[in-house]
Design a protein around this motif. Structure first.
Motif, PDB file in Angstrom:
ATOM      1  N   GLN A  91     -19.266  19.146  10.250  1.00  0.00           N
ATOM      2  CA  GLN A  91     -17.959  18.562   9.927  1.00  0.00           C
ATOM      3  C   GLN A  91     -18.053  16.994   9.651  1.00  0.00           C
ATOM      4  O   GLN A  91     -17.134  16.297   9.245  1.00  0.00           O
ATOM      5  N   GLY A  92     -19.609  16.545   9.643  1.00  0.00           N
ATOM      6  CA  GLY A  92     -19.612  15.039   9.144  1.00  0.00           C
ATOM      7  C   GLY A  92     -19.256  14.137  10.031  1.00  0.00           C
ATOM      8  O   GLY A  92     -19.184  12.804   9.794  1.00  0.00           O
ATOM      9  N   LEU A  93     -18.968  14.620  11.402  1.00  0.00           N
ATOM     10  CA  LEU A  93     -18.301  13.526  12.306  1.00  0.00           C
ATOM     11  C   LEU A  93     -19.415  12.367  12.857  1.00  0.00           C
ATOM     12  O   LEU A  93     -19.283  11.685  13.731  1.00  0.00           O
ATOM     13  N   ASP A  94     -20.918  12.999  12.749  1.00  0.00           N
ATOM     14  CA  ASP A  94     -21.795  12.439  13.100  1.00  0.00           C
ATOM     15  C   ASP A  94     -22.190  10.837  12.624  1.00  0.00           C
ATOM     16  O   ASP A  94     -22.579  10.115  13.196  1.00  0.00           O
ATOM     17  N   SER A  95     -21.325  10.568  11.629  1.00  0.00           N
ATOM     18  CA  SER A  95     -21.536   9.395  11.058  1.00  0.00           C
ATOM     19  C   SER A  95     -20.697   8.270  11.907  1.00  0.00           C
ATOM     20  O   SER A  95     -21.148   7.212  11.548  1.00  0.00           O
ATOM     21  N   PHE A  96     -19.790   8.654  12.587  1.00  0.00           N
ATOM     22  CA  PHE A  96     -19.096   7.762  13.630  1.00  0.00           C
ATOM     23  C   PHE A  96     -20.484   7.228  14.555  1.00  0.00           C
ATOM     24  O   PHE A  96     -20.906   7.708  15.470  1.00  0.00           O
ATOM     25  N   THR A  97     -20.572   5.706  14.674  1.00  0.00           N
ATOM     26  CA  THR A  97     -21.219   5.240  15.325  1.00  0.00           C
ATOM     27  C   THR A  97     -21.035   5.530  16.929  1.00  0.00           C
ATOM     28  O   THR A  97     -21.936   5.796  17.805  1.00  0.00           O
ATOM     29  N   SER A  98     -19.717   5.585  17.405  1.00  0.00           N
ATOM     30  CA  SER A  98     -19.619   5.815  18.968  1.00  0.00           C
ATOM     31  C   SER A  98     -19.830   7.177  19.192  1.00  0.00           C
ATOM     32  O   SER A  98     -20.533   7.637  20.064  1.00  0.00           O
ATOM     33  N   LEU A  99     -19.626   8.290  18.018  1.00  0.00           N
ATOM     34  CA  LEU A  99     -20.051   9.515  18.498  1.00  0.00           C
ATOM     35  C   LEU A  99     -21.644   9.740  18.408  1.00  0.00           C
ATOM     36  O   LEU A  99     -22.107  10.562  19.140  1.00  0.00           O
ATOM     37  N   GLY A 100     -22.408   8.995  17.502  1.00  0.00           N
ATOM     38  CA  GLY A 100     -23.713   9.195  17.399  1.00  0.00           C
ATOM     39  C   GLY A 100     -24.360   8.562  18.683  1.00  0.00           C
ATOM     40  O   GLY A 100     -25.377   9.052  19.135  1.00  0.00           O
ATOM     41  N   ASN A 101     -23.814   7.680  19.293  1.00  0.00           N
ATOM     42  CA  ASN A 101     -24.087   7.159  20.525  1.00  0.00           C
ATOM     43  C   ASN A 101     -23.919   8.121  21.668  1.00  0.00           C
ATOM     44  O   ASN A 101     -24.842   8.174  22.562  1.00  0.00           O
ATOM     45  N   SER A 102     -22.809   8.774  21.866  1.00  0.00           N
ATOM     46  CA  SER A 102     -22.573   9.841  22.659  1.00  0.00           C
ATOM     47  C   SER A 102     -23.834  10.850  22.518  1.00  0.00           C
ATOM     48  O   SER A 102     -24.247  11.296  23.622  1.00  0.00           O
ATOM     49  N   ILE A 103     -24.270  11.282  21.340  1.00  0.00           N
ATOM     50  CA  ILE A 103     -25.129  12.340  21.034  1.00  0.00           C
ATOM     51  C   ILE A 103     -26.379  11.793  21.729  1.00  0.00           C
ATOM     52  O   ILE A 103     -27.206  12.455  22.280  1.00  0.00           O
ATOM     53  N   ILE A 104     -26.899  10.597  21.399  1.00  0.00           N
ATOM     54  CA  ILE A 104     -28.103   9.978  21.820  1.00  0.00           C
ATOM     55  C   ILE A 104     -28.072  10.060  23.320  1.00  0.00           C
ATOM     56  O   ILE A 104     -29.309  10.651  23.889  1.00  0.00           O
ATOM     57  N   ASP A 105     -27.080   9.585  23.855  1.00  0.00           N
ATOM     58  CA  ASP A 105     -26.752   9.540  25.571  1.00  0.00           C
ATOM     59  C   ASP A 105     -27.322  10.952  26.008  1.00  0.00           C
ATOM     60  O   ASP A 105     -27.574  11.222  26.894  1.00  0.00           O
ATOM     61  N   PHE A 106     -26.271  11.968  25.178  1.00  0.00           N
ATOM     62  CA  PHE A 106     -26.632  13.466  25.839  1.00  0.00           C
ATOM     63  C   PHE A 106     -27.989  13.792  25.802  1.00  0.00           C
ATOM     64  O   PHE A 106     -28.407  14.354  26.969  1.00  0.00           O
ATOM     65  N   TYR A 107     -28.774  13.543  24.824  1.00  0.00           N
ATOM     66  CA  TYR A 107     -30.025  13.863  24.572  1.00  0.00           C
ATOM     67  C   TYR A 107     -31.193  13.065  25.841  1.00  0.00           C
ATOM     68  O   TYR A 107     -31.871  13.723  26.451  1.00  0.00           O
ATOM     69  N   VAL A 108     -30.645  11.911  25.673  1.00  0.00           N
ATOM     70  CA  VAL A 108     -31.428  10.927  26.702  1.00  0.00           C
ATOM     71  C   VAL A 108     -31.251  11.804  28.248  1.00  0.00           C
ATOM     72  O   VAL A 108     -32.271  11.696  29.037  1.00  0.00           O
ATOM     73  N   LYS A 109     -29.879  11.807  28.741  1.00  0.00           N
ATOM     74  CA  LYS A 109     -29.673  12.446  29.982  1.00  0.00           C
ATOM     75  C   LYS A 109     -30.331  13.788  30.162  1.00  0.00           C
ATOM     76  O   LYS A 109     -30.340  14.309  31.392  1.00  0.00           O
ATOM     77  N   SER A 110     -30.547  14.586  29.055  1.00  0.00           N
ATOM     78  CA  SER A 110     -31.047  15.974  29.233  1.00  0.00           C
ATOM     79  C   SER A 110     -32.366  15.760  29.247  1.00  0.00           C
ATOM     80  O   SER A 110     -33.150  16.951  29.255  1.00  0.00           O
ATOM     81  N   GLY A 111     -33.185  14.702  29.090  1.00  0.00           N
ATOM     82  CA  GLY A 111     -34.387  14.600  29.143  1.00  0.00           C
ATOM     83  C   GLY A 111     -35.272  14.851  27.896  1.00  0.00           C
ATOM     84  O   GLY A 111     -36.673  15.005  28.153  1.00  0.00           O
ATOM     85  N   THR A 112     -34.484  14.934  26.768  1.00  0.00           N
ATOM     86  CA  THR A 112     -35.304  15.338  25.629  1.00  0.00           C
ATOM     87  C   THR A 112     -35.444  13.785  24.558  1.00  0.00           C
ATOM     88  O   THR A 112     -34.452  13.754  23.761  1.00  0.00           O
ATOM     89  N   LEU A 113     -36.332  13.145  24.794  1.00  0.00           N
ATOM     90  CA  LEU A 113     -36.433  11.896  24.326  1.00  0.00           C
ATOM     91  C   LEU A 113     -36.755  12.037  22.579  1.00  0.00           C
ATOM     92  O   LEU A 113     -36.191  11.270  21.969  1.00  0.00           O
ATOM     93  N   GLY A 114     -37.511  13.141  22.367  1.00  0.00           N
ATOM     94  CA  GLY A 114     -37.621  13.353  20.994  1.00  0.00           C
ATOM     95  C   GLY A 114     -36.497  13.472  20.144  1.00  0.00           C
ATOM     96  O   GLY A 114     -36.316  12.967  19.029  1.00  0.00           O
TER      97      GLY A 114
END
Length: 770
Positions: free
Chosen positions: A78-101
């Motif tokens: 959808q191209g919604l990942d370009s929103f900074t706030s949404l990108g931050n949430s995606i990073i936070d999701f991966y960090v809390k899931s333990g997948t730093l890569g």
């Protein structure tokens, strides 16, 4: 292909659905958040509002990683990942899931990063102990002018502390000052912890500069002093904290102060802290309760430890172990066994600390069967890899007269540390197997195991028993090469080792080269002189010790009395005894009285010995050695009536010893009562008394050979044994025809009349035999 369109009713319900998702997320009902999202997807609703996805991604990080990945994929489409706030949430999701890569990949692809982006990625790395990457990201973010949040800043400080990065820590400190974060207590305390772990002088300086110090600030500084053996400074700081700055005390700092009291063995201060904890309502704190039990136990006040234990509202295995350790340390082994039984009935599972304490009980009471039961429990509970448990098993088996089981346990160990080797070496030494102990040490050195003071002391003790001068010198050389010879304990053991090898000059030299000496060192050298028949030197050294301001203790005074006894210095011995009581205030023990009785009896002053033994205070019961001296004197005086009384005392005190029977037999034999002498020896055999065989130690070619009475397995060759027997038989001939007899033997032994030629002859036999 037909496209399914959402119904008008579904579209009209979207605002309420979004609101419901956010409300569910606010209360942490993550499963319902995902269920609501699935309903919308199944209804064909395509979400385009970026604000609805952060709570959904939070739910995914808590419940379903795969579902979160699918949402990330749809956001990319959808191209919604370009929103900074949404990108931050995606990073936070991966960090809390333990997948730093994955988090790094998303972060690197972001076009616009804000401070939140940097905080999430830095926090994620540091929280998962990726300290180097996290610190690198932080210093990279500094260039962009980002503003860290407090939790990220605290983690960055902790990372510098963990990696002991003093220079980076100072750079960070400067940044904190410039950014205005220094006034925040949590940041200040984190800096304080960092400096305390790296450079204490900087921590102290920062502490003095702090305008607001809370209980955590004080805990950091006080804790450092306790951990670094400066408990007195810690107690003074605690006094300032409470009385001058009126800081409210909490549980952690109470635990720290109790540790300081334990280190100082300061029972009075510990009692005050105990009362302080009660007045502050901290006695219900489990950690405080355990610390109180541990404090009293280690200060040998097990009654108070038991009282503190009984008053605890909740207990764990540490509580039980602390009290159990106290009973074992105070040698209250029966109470320890009863406590363990109570622990078992309370349903508390024994851990490795419990089992080690029980092994100490088995060792003291010599209970091999119970030791085997504990060993089986160790195996069942999987503690066989614990170093402390394994070493305790070896030690306990050895002390329980199961040296073969101790060796088996040692041999089966794949990984052995220095303590393990030391324990096995000490076990061999304990059972008078110095050869095996020395051989094991050589094996230890072959695999280059680290040598510590305890191992060195065990080796020196084995060499003392082995009494081989060359091996003793080698042990001394090893101690010098490893920098251990200048330690007081090792230096004292070295001089004692040489004295037991008969090398008194080497003992004196080792003593003189010691850079530091304590009362034990002086006492050991005095004992060495006495052991080697130099009582005058022992007295002179005692006078020198006094001139340096050292007063004799129980052991030193006993060594002096023993030296006087074996040297026949009656007046000097009596003078030492009187000075010990009057001038030095040493509390006289039964050994001192027994030694003085032995001194008088050995010197032929039998009547004085009897008078003295009758004047011994009723609170002190004469030992078997004192009565043995009396019995030995009866042999010379012919006083069989007194001898019979002395024998009764000896048999009462040491029923399993053969000394009393042999001395009584000699007494009767000296009076010509051969039947009584024979009967006494027969009684000794029937009673099962243990006979300690005497032995002679002969040094040949710097090697020591032990000749034990009755032992047919001599270390020398059979030829030399025959030669010694012949020499002994010649010495027994009491007539004037020695020259004729020796003349007939000249073909067998050349010129045996001089001790020098005899020594040469012995050396030739030894060389041939080895």
């Amino acid at each position: 292909m037909a496209v399914r369109l959402p119904s008008i009713s579904s579209v009209s319900r979207l605002p309420s659905c979004f609101s419901k998702i956010k409300n569910l997320a606010a209360t942490g009902r993550w499963q319902e958040v995902l269920s609501c999202h699935r309903e919308l997807r199944e209804a064909g609703v395509q979400l385009t509002d970026p604000s609805v996805f952060p709570p959904i991604l939070k739910a995914c990080s808590a419940i379903s990683f795969d579902y979160g990945k699918s949402i990330h994929a749809s956001l990319l489409k959808q191209g919604l990942d370009s929103f900074t706030s949404l990108g931050n949430s995606i990073i936070d999701f991966y960090v809390k899931s333990g997948t730093l890569g994955c988090a790094n990949d998303v972060f690197d692809c972001m076009r616009n990063r804000d401070s939140v982006s940097w905080n999430i990625i830095i926090h994620g790395h540091l929280d998962q102990c990726a300290f180097e990457q996290g610190l690198g990201l932080f210093f990279q973010a500094k260039i962009t002018g980002f503003k860290p949040n407090i939790s990220t800043l605290v983690l960055v400080i902790c990372a510098c502390r963990e990696r002991q990065l003093f220079d980076d820590g100072q750079i960070l400190h400067g940044y904190i000052i410039r950014s205005g974060f220094l006034a925040i207590s949590s940041v200040q305390n984190s800096l304080l912890c960092m400096y305390a772990d790296i450079r204490m002088e900087f921590a102290r300086k920062l502490f003095n500069e702090m305008h607001h110090r809370d209980v955590i600030s004080w805990s950091v500084i006080i804790g450092w002093y306790v951990q670094n053996s400066e408990a007195r400074v810690a107690l003074e700081l605690f006094r300032q904290m409470v009385s001058e700055f009126h800081i409210e005390v909490d549980g952690p700092i109470t635990v720290t102060i109790l540790k300081a009291c334990t280190n100082l063995q300061n029972i009075e201060m510990g009692n005050l802290v105990h009362g302080f904890a009660i007045s502050r309502g901290l006695k219900c704190d489990l950690f405080v309760g355990n610390s109180l039990v541990d404090f009293y136990s280690k200060c040998d006040d097990v009654e108070s430890a038991f009282k503190a234990f009984s008053e605890m509202s909740q207990k764990n295995v540490v509580s039980w172990n602390s009290l159990l350790s106290g009973y074992v340390q105070s040698e209250k082994h029966s109470e320890a066994l009863l406590l363990f039984d109570s622990m078992r009935r309370a349903g508390v599972e024994a851990d490795e600390v419990t089992l080690v304490n029980l092994l100490q009980v088995c060792k003291y009471l010599m209970l091999p069967y119970q030791c085997k039961l504990i060993h089986s429990k160790v195996l069942r509970q999987g503690y066989e890899s614990n170093e402390l448990v394994k070493n305790s098993l070896i030690d306990t088996y050895a002390k329980c007269n199961c040296i073969s089981l101790a060796w088996k346990q040692f041999s089966q160990m794949k990984h052995r540390d220095a303590v393990t080797w030391s324990t096995m070496i000490a076990a061999f030494t304990y059972w008078d197997m110095p050869g095996e102990a020395i051989a094991l040490f050589r094996e230890m050195k072959l695999i280059e195991e680290n040598l510590n003071t305890v191992t060195m002391l065990n080796l020196i003790e084995a060499c003392s028993l082995f009494a081989d001068l060359n091996i003793s010198k080698s042990a001394h050389g090893i101690a010098i090469r490893h920098g251990l010879a200048f330690e007081v304990a090792v230096g004292t053991a070295v001089l004692d080792m040489y004295s037991k090898c008969g090398a008194i000059q080497a003992s004196r030299k080792a003593f003189e080269y010691m850079p530091q000496k304590n009362i034990v060192s002086w006492g050991a050298m005095i004992a060495a002189y006495g052991m080697n028949g130099l009582p005058r030197d022992a007295l002179a050294l005692h006078a020198k010790m006094e001139s340096q301001g050292l007063k004799p203790n129980l052991v030193t005074s006993l060594s002096l009395l023993s030296a006087c006894s074996h040297g026949g210095l009656v007046d000097e011995g009596l003078s030492v005894f009187e000075n010990v009581i009057q001038e030095y205030g040493v509390e006289i023990g039964v050994e001192h009285y027994s030694c003085l009785v032995d001194l008088l009896a050995r010197s032929g002053k039998f009547d004085s010995a009897m008078d003295f033994i009758n004047k011994i205070p009723c609170t002190v019961k004469p030992s078997a050695s004192a009565w043995s001296a009396i019995l030995s004197g009866c042999r010379n005086s012919g006083n069989r009536e007194v001898g019979a009384g002395a024998l009764a005392h000896i048999l009462e005190l040491e029923p399993s010893s053969s000394v009393g029977y042999l001395l009584a037999s000699n007494m009767y034999a000296s009076g010509g009562l051969w039947s009584d002498a024979a009967n006494m020896r027969l009684l000794g055999k029937r009673s099962g008394a243990k006979v300690l065989a005497g032995y002679s130690l002969v040094h040949v070619n710097n090697r020591a050979y032990r000749f034990v009475a009755g032992d047919k397995h001599d270390p020398l060759s059979d030829e030399l044994c025959i030669f010694i027997e012949q020499l002994h038989s010649w010495m027994k001939i009491e007539n004037t025809d020695h020259d004729n007899i020796l003349g007939t033997k000249r073909k067998e032994v050349k010129s045996c009349s001089s001790s020098f030629r005899l020594q040469q002859q012995l050396e030739q036999f030894v060389d041939a035999g080895t």
